[in-house]
Design a protein around this motif. Structure first.
Motif, PDB file in Angstrom:
ATOM      1  N   ASP A 172      20.393  21.232  53.638  1.00 60.56           N
ATOM      2  CA  ASP A 172      22.041  21.651  53.259  1.00 60.56           C
ATOM      3  C   ASP A 172      22.236  23.001  54.025  1.00 60.56           C
ATOM      4  N   ASN A 173      21.047  23.558  54.594  1.00 65.58           N
ATOM      5  CA  ASN A 173      21.473  24.835  55.206  1.00 65.58           C
ATOM      6  C   ASN A 173      21.268  24.557  56.881  1.00 65.58           C
ATOM      7  N   ASP A 191      23.019  30.577  56.048  1.00 66.05           N
ATOM      8  CA  ASP A 191      22.650  31.008  54.696  1.00 66.05           C
ATOM      9  C   ASP A 191      21.309  31.663  54.794  1.00 66.05           C
TER      10      ASP A 191
HETATM   11 MG   LIG Z   1      23.303  27.035  51.645  1.00 65.23          MG
END
Ligand SMILES: [Mg+2]
Ligand SMILES: Nc1ncnc2c1ncn2[C@@H]1O[C@H](COP(=O)(O)OP(=O)(O)O)[C@@H](O)[C@H]1O
Length: 199
Positions: free
Chosen positions: A109-110, A122
């Motif tokens: 997700d990053n 992030d």
């Molecule tokens: Mg993130």
């Protein structure tokens, strides 16, 4: 608003820029410093355009996250797991504060998949340290916060890393994860279970 994560919110600013605002306790100056350090070593991160007291203005990266891509095209899981391991290898080649640069929240997700390739976002937890800890953190996060799919992803990811070193760092990674205020109690239980199973 473009997205809201556990620790920050991302707002669209126009002109190819986004605002990354911290809900609490972010350190924009430090985050900007590590991002610029990574970028100076050729590692793909969004350009930092401005550092504000509680936020960063970043270059907007057009693309979907690796997590969203995994959900949309699960048959590409093996390829994405390999890409993530390759990004770890590239990041950990970068010297930082007498050790190596670690991201420590390095999960699908990053990672934004853009036309110019994967871009890692992030960087709030980034610091210097032992690369095995970063790999172990990814292991803990994906195996305990990513559901069944995350556990399958973890298995493929671990094929491409120094497994013995990651395993030695697993207890430390688990402790970090358990101490993270943004982690739920259910997630903490799963981390403890993983640590017991791997002990
Ligand atoms: Mg993130
Ligand atoms: N530079 C960027 N360009 C485009 N989208 C971004 C950018 N940074 C973050 N985002 C979007 O915002 C989401 C959350 O960003 P992230 O930096 O991971 O914050 P959090 O700390 O809340 O997880 C990402 O999944 C992505 O969709």
């Amino acid at each position: 608003m473009l997205a809201e994560g556990r620790a920050s919110e991302i707002l669209e600013l126009g002109d190819g820029r986004v605002l990354r605002r911290f809900k609490a306790g972010g350190r924009p100056d430090r985050e900007a410093e590590v991002m610029e350090h990574a970028r100076a070593h050729g590692f793909p991160v969004p350009r930092v355009l401005e550092v504000r007291e509680d936020s960063l203005v970043l270059e907007r990266v057009d693309g979907t996250t690796m997590l969203a891509e995994l959900r949309r095209r699960p048959w590409r899981l093996a390829g994405h797991a390999h890409t993530l391991a390759e990004l770890h290898r590239r990041l950990h080649a970068i010297p930082f504060e007498a050790e190596r640069l670690l991201h420590l929240d390095f999960h699908p997700d990053n990672v934004l998949l853009s036309a110019r390739g994967p871009v890692v976002i992030d960087w709030a937890n980034a610091r210097a340290g032992d690369p095995a800890l970063d790999v172990a953190m990814t292991w803990v996060i994906c195996a305990t916060s990513g559901g069944t799919f995350g556990r399958v992803f973890t298995r493929f990811f671990l094929r491409h890393v120094d497994l013995a070193a990651a395993r030695r760092s697993l207890p430390e990674a688990g402790e970090h994860r358990i101490a993270d205020p943004n982690v739920t109690d259910a997630e903490r239980d799963r981390v403890r279970k993983l640590l017991r199973r791997m002990a």
